[in-house]
Scaffold this motif. Structure first.
Motif, PDB file in Angstrom:
ATOM      1  N   ASP A   1     -27.702  30.710 -44.975  1.00 40.82           N
ATOM      2  CA  ASP A   1     -28.028  29.454 -44.330  1.00 40.82           C
ATOM      3  C   ASP A   1     -26.763  28.594 -44.325  1.00 40.82           C
ATOM      4  OD1 ASP A   1     -30.621  27.685 -43.595  1.00 40.82           O
ATOM      5  OD2 ASP A   1     -29.016  26.482 -44.467  1.00 40.82           O
ATOM      6  N   ALA A   2     -26.214  28.352 -43.140  1.00 38.69           N
ATOM      7  CA  ALA A   2     -24.957  27.607 -43.043  1.00 38.69           C
ATOM      8  C   ALA A   2     -25.194  26.239 -42.436  1.00 38.69           C
ATOM      9  CB  ALA A   2     -23.955  28.378 -42.194  1.00 38.69           C
ATOM     10  N   ARG A   3     -24.502  25.241 -42.978  1.00 42.95           N
ATOM     11  CA  ARG A   3     -24.597  23.875 -42.479  1.00 42.95           C
ATOM     12  C   ARG A   3     -23.188  23.400 -42.147  1.00 42.95           C
ATOM     13  NH1 ARG A   3     -27.937  23.082 -47.437  1.00 42.95           N
ATOM     14  NH2 ARG A   3     -29.664  24.526 -47.125  1.00 42.95           N
ATOM     15  N   THR A   4     -23.061  22.734 -41.035  1.00 35.95           N
ATOM     16  CA  THR A   4     -21.729  22.382 -40.579  1.00 35.95           C
ATOM     17  C   THR A   4     -21.658  20.973 -40.024  1.00 35.95           C
ATOM     18  OG1 THR A   4     -19.966  22.971 -39.018  1.00 35.95           O
ATOM     19  CG2 THR A   4     -22.209  23.453 -38.329  1.00 35.95           C
ATOM     20  N   GLY A   5     -20.513  20.330 -40.240  1.00 38.66           N
ATOM     21  CA  GLY A   5     -20.248  19.016 -39.658  1.00 38.66           C
ATOM     22  C   GLY A   5     -19.829  19.131 -38.210  1.00 38.66           C
ATOM     23  N   SER A   6     -19.641  17.972 -37.565  1.00 37.40           N
ATOM     24  CA  SER A   6     -19.401  17.971 -36.125  1.00 37.40           C
ATOM     25  C   SER A   6     -17.982  18.361 -35.754  1.00 37.40           C
ATOM     26  CB  SER A   6     -19.721  16.592 -35.548  1.00 37.40           C
ATOM     27  OG  SER A   6     -18.919  15.592 -36.150  1.00 37.40           O
ATOM     28  N   SER A   7     -17.026  18.246 -36.674  1.00 38.46           N
ATOM     29  CA  SER A   7     -15.651  18.567 -36.306  1.00 38.46           C
ATOM     30  C   SER A   7     -15.484  20.047 -36.009  1.00 38.46           C
ATOM     31  CB  SER A   7     -14.684  18.137 -37.413  1.00 38.46           C
ATOM     32  OG  SER A   7     -14.931  18.865 -38.596  1.00 38.46           O
ATOM     33  N   GLY A   8     -16.408  20.867 -36.499  1.00 38.45           N
ATOM     34  CA  GLY A   8     -16.328  22.303 -36.265  1.00 38.45           C
ATOM     35  C   GLY A   8     -16.410  22.685 -34.804  1.00 38.45           C
ATOM     36  N   SER A   9     -16.981  21.815 -33.978  1.00 40.70           N
ATOM     37  CA  SER A   9     -17.052  22.190 -32.558  1.00 40.70           C
ATOM     38  C   SER A   9     -15.944  21.546 -31.734  1.00 40.70           C
ATOM     39  CB  SER A   9     -18.444  21.887 -31.999  1.00 40.70           C
ATOM     40  OG  SER A   9     -18.861  20.609 -32.371  1.00 40.70           O
ATOM     41  N   GLY A  10     -14.955  21.009 -32.403  1.00 37.07           N
ATOM     42  CA  GLY A  10     -13.754  20.614 -31.674  1.00 37.07           C
ATOM     43  C   GLY A  10     -13.712  19.189 -31.184  1.00 37.07           C
ATOM     44  N   ALA A  11     -12.623  18.885 -30.496  1.00 37.39           N
ATOM     45  CA  ALA A  11     -12.294  17.507 -30.142  1.00 37.39           C
ATOM     46  C   ALA A  11     -12.798  17.089 -28.771  1.00 37.39           C
ATOM     47  CB  ALA A  11     -10.776  17.313 -30.227  1.00 37.39           C
ATOM     48  N   THR A  12     -13.484  17.987 -28.092  1.00 39.60           N
ATOM     49  CA  THR A  12     -13.922  17.661 -26.734  1.00 39.60           C
ATOM     50  C   THR A  12     -15.342  17.095 -26.741  1.00 39.60           C
ATOM     51  OG1 THR A  12     -12.559  19.477 -25.917  1.00 39.60           O
ATOM     52  CG2 THR A  12     -14.214  18.564 -24.396  1.00 39.60           C
ATOM     53  N   ALA A  13     -15.505  15.937 -26.119  1.00 38.06           N
ATOM     54  CA  ALA A  13     -16.817  15.293 -26.060  1.00 38.06           C
ATOM     55  C   ALA A  13     -17.772  16.086 -25.185  1.00 38.06           C
ATOM     56  CB  ALA A  13     -16.668  13.873 -25.521  1.00 38.06           C
ATOM     57  N   THR A  14     -18.995  16.280 -25.681  1.00 42.09           N
ATOM     58  CA  THR A  14     -20.034  16.967 -24.909  1.00 42.09           C
ATOM     59  C   THR A  14     -21.347  16.214 -25.105  1.00 42.09           C
ATOM     60  OG1 THR A  14     -20.738  18.330 -26.777  1.00 42.09           O
ATOM     61  CG2 THR A  14     -18.949  19.202 -25.409  1.00 42.09           C
ATOM     62  N   ALA A  15     -22.344  16.598 -24.330  1.00 48.45           N
ATOM     63  CA  ALA A  15     -23.659  15.975 -24.502  1.00 48.45           C
ATOM     64  C   ALA A  15     -24.141  16.183 -25.941  1.00 48.45           C
ATOM     65  CB  ALA A  15     -24.650  16.571 -23.508  1.00 48.45           C
ATOM     66  N   ALA A  16     -23.825  17.342 -26.512  1.00 50.83           N
ATOM     67  CA  ALA A  16     -24.291  17.640 -27.869  1.00 50.83           C
ATOM     68  C   ALA A  16     -23.559  16.814 -28.920  1.00 50.83           C
ATOM     69  CB  ALA A  16     -24.111  19.129 -28.165  1.00 50.83           C
TER      70      ALA A  16
END
Lengths: 340, 340, 340, 340
Positions: free
Chosen positions: C171-186
């Motif tokens: 079970d892995a939990r991750t912060g938002s920086s893991g998906s990079g510097a580009t703004a998305t709806a998510a």
């Protein structure tokens, strides 16, 4: 009473839908969206996942209603203003299009817009605490900005009592929902989370609304704070004469006695001695608290509200209730949560 | 150089330990704690879980050192002040005990304390940007409060240039670590998370420190914001004559040219146009930005810092470096994280 | 030693720059960016506002270096792989391009990529705790994914001891920086703040990396949690025979004895009894804790790290240190903050 | 119908008061508190600042009512159980006192409590989705724990269909309000903010409730996450035979068809594809979503709810509605907010 919401996929549109779905006297007939026409509400508003009897309507398919709520981006309501009369008896606009009644001021703040002030003259400001009489039976309502609403309610008792010396300084703090549902570099979570972003150190556009309503020149500073909802305003005023906290409290209590959605916060102990947007999510209250320096030479007024409710959709419903002759508080009884 | 930390289990104590463990010229010899004497550092500071060569020392077992950092609760350093000389050549105090040099002011703010101002006269304020010359070789240093540090750095260039008309208004925002490591009803997570708590609307005790350092009367309002670390100060000043942003920037750039830990934030685009504590966690910088109203009649200065670093432990180490004749920046090179 | 960073404007690129600027033995010669070529670092990395001697370089202007760090989007390092040899002796890649050594698995996870597994065979995984010997003097290093790193370090002691029965559940939990510097709806703050978003309930791409490294089939579930930085992995294992917490601790202590960046968390009291990314921001540690059910029939291993440091840039620098024959810990001594 | 709340100052008590104040058929007659007897509700519940007709009652002054809600600390309802019959026809207990019907299990989990299981036999579990028939007209109701409620609703369809092979693994995540209104070292904001604290890696007391309700042995791991409200449960099940997501959805849809407060979350696009407590604050929904590995050999069920509403006060009101013969949904129509 039948209601229609224009701009139903935005955050303000979502709050209008939420409030109207539970309104005892108004039926939400249509919620319009170009992008999601024909699609379920939940695609924009996951909190309404259980609502199955209503989907988004194409704006081209609007049917006449008793009241129309316009939650469109700036300029769009104005662009369709000649169609409004055919759509509903009562129109409540939540955009800035018809807020400013001085043409020059409007254009300075929002850019060229011929005839806009003249059109705005037909709109009653959607702020019952100041304009209740005019809202009764009104046909056109223009809801003030969220930060302006908080600042106006904070300053009005002092302004009406002639106590404001010179300019007022308004420090406004806002959550991220205030800038809407569209992702931008500024709203990217990794950048915005935990940020205290002074994005408007001087010259905010709500200054003009505040001056217009209160007759007080306001200098604003705006900080985006680590919240999604909520506006908090700290207004600093140099009183015309030294004034004590007790006198301030009496003044504010008198001015807002009987107001269903203004609550004075005046406890001297505990952790809730001043208005905090934390406990106002979803509620239509504007909480207000006051303080004064020991020498009585500076007054501090703190006001807090939910920018999407009292600062937008809730203020709109409250105003519409008055315009339609309904109980002013109808559909607005959610008190907010604690803790949250 | 040997250093000792008194009050090693508090949050400021923990930062002192963290900084000194990585200091190139100072060796942390002892970290004292009554409660955790003999126990590993990690019980108070889990970030130091890997440190095995050092445990907390009983305050009774202190050995003489070159520099003593006192991070004790208010009043405790003062109570032991006659023992200090025997403990270290240089004493850096982080409490409010020796900050105010006027006896009457001290007692008004902190209560009866006979002879305190006289004792305070021997302490140089631990603020190198104002007192660098006096800190060189100093034997006693008193580090200013975290909000006072930010406010003083924000106001000093204007004050020194004689540009402040009347009083300055200082809106300070602070994270929860500023009130220490002890759990209280006010710090309960369910109450404090997401809160914008105006706990000091008027009359904050740091006002006196600001006035003493800048010669400017400051009226403060303090809000606890949803962060753990960080102080942000928004200072509003009526300038003696209209002034532009460009002139302000030139003034601040001139004043802080060469300062290793003051950074001017002056970008006109992007999301980082004003100082934000978000990117300062762990860093010793005080970031400063300026703005002016279009008419030049109000100046806004924004300053941000980490209350536990530049506002406490980092400022203390920076001052100690000067007092001990070391490179002022030694041990303070962590730049902060982004994003975080 | 001269280093170059490719992909310098991303979040991982920013961490590489931050770490290398303070590295005692490696000089950061160039940080490349197409978008910001010639512009100051602070436009992407406001924490580096004070850095004046370095600006972003156009990727076309790269000069040969001792070590090249590639922090490019997936596929881009692979696309330029024949140029790499001319750019630096040692290449450390942080993308997924060369992580999987089985062609079929790579294509199942990342799509068609002819010859990729063959190319990957030249890369040593950048995980010193498993591959220290091979990293010494290596010319090509491929840093594992952040969640994979945590999971591999959590499972390896059990796997090596032959204690894993069947599959492991991660079970892995991750912060938002893991998906990079580009703004998305998510990543829109109003949506992402406070969210517990199970965006990968089954079938995450890091499963393949874990199996490859540990020889254990892992089933992952990934939840985005309300943090910017940080990965936390909770691995559930059915042990081949009942096992106690004490035995587990001994096993993990033995396996990781002497590891500079793995810390066992084993306190039985206090609030820090298990690894928590909260105190790891900026640090290169992977903290690990263990638990077992009373009957010894389920083992729980918790691992936490900073996804941008130990899970990316820090792991890369640690591996580069080994490849270049430097002290493995050089430039990685920031211990993390508490509280924060 | 007249209702009384015991334990009115706690967080669950506050939610009961909030819900009952807006209940269309139940009148909140008294809210009892020893500590705040005679004092206004707002001292414990600032969201109810506007409520002026009700203050806290001394528990000694309770008058008979139709329904009594007990939100007391563990053990206190049991201690007064012989007085309950005299206080109200219907008693709804929210403590763990009467949840477990096996004496040995109860004592293993909660300690010595002679005769407790026997007493518990008179209580119907306050979970309408499983016990609706028995709740109709019930005199004694015991509301399950918040995490147990989520886990039971997640596992029941699989359990009833005989699809659970061996044990289920329940990963539960909880906000800080779940541990109550009393400040502790663990709830200190500086420590708790942003924390991912695995405080219950194995052996949580709710395991027994889950097994009792579903007949499935559950192994739980509990993590405190950076939220105030909200429970999210991720249940991992090895199905007795391979199963697809489509089949799972059909199973869950069938089981919960017509349930007013269970919503299936099954969107394949957008950011709301799985249940998230973020949008459930204040609402009585339990949102449920399912997933399966590609080989159909692992099933993942995600359930989310507001621990103070569906997991406590809302579940209690829903059960009381059934016991009193009212519309099951009365007083529970707040849908939750988005964004928030």
């Amino acid at each position: 009473m039948r209601a229609v919401v224009l701009g139903g996929t935005g955050y303000v549109g979502g709050e209008l839908i939420r409030l109207l779905l539970h309104h005892p006297k108004i039926e939400l007939a249509q919620a319009a969206s170009r992008r999601l026409a024909g699609r379920p509400l939940r695609l924009a508003h996951p909190n309404l996942r259980h609502v199955r009897h209503l989907a988004f309507t194409d704006p081209a398919d609007l049917r006449p209603a008793d009241v129309l709520f316009c939650a469109l981006p700036p300029g769009e309501t104005a662009a369709m203003r000649h169609r409004l009369a055919g759509l509903a008896d009562v129109v409540v606009d939540l955009s800035p299009d018809f807020r400013l009644r001085d043409q020059q001021t409007h254009e300075r703040v929002y850019g060229p817009a011929p005839g806009r002030a003249e059109a705005a003259a037909a709109f009653v400001p959607g702020l019952p605490e100041l304009y209740r009489d005019r809202l009764a039976g009104a046909r056109r309502v223009s809801v003030p900005g969220c930060m302006a609403t908080a600042a106006i309610l904070a300053l009005t008792p002092l302004a009406e009592a002639g106590l404001v010396e010179g300019e007022a300084l308004v420090d406004a703090r806002t959550g991220s929902s205030g800038s809407g549902a569209t992702a931008t570099a500024a709203s990217h979570h990794a950048e915005r989370a935990g940020a205290m972003r002074v994005y408007g150190p001087a010259g905010h556009r709500h200054e003009a609304e505040i001056s217009q309503a209160c007759g007080v020149t306001a200098r604003m500073t705006v900080t985006a704070v680590p919240r999604v909802r909520g506006v908090q305003v700290v207004a600093h005023v140099s009183p015309r004469r030294p004034i004590s906290r007790a006198e301030l409290l009496a003044l504010f209590r008198g001015r807002y006695a009987g107001e269903p959605f203004v609550r004075l916060v005046a406890d001297r102990s505990g952790v809730h001695r001043m208005p905090d947007p934390k406990i106002l999510d979803g509620a239509n209250f504007c909480d207000i608290g006051v303080a004064a320096d020991a020498d009585g030479r500076r007054v501090v007024v703190v006001a807090a509200l939910d920018n999407l409710v009292k600062g937008a959709a809730g203020g709109a419903v409250q105003s519409a209730n008055l315009a339609l002759g309904l109980d002013e508080t109808a559909g607005l009884d959610f008190p907010g949560l604690h803790p949250v």
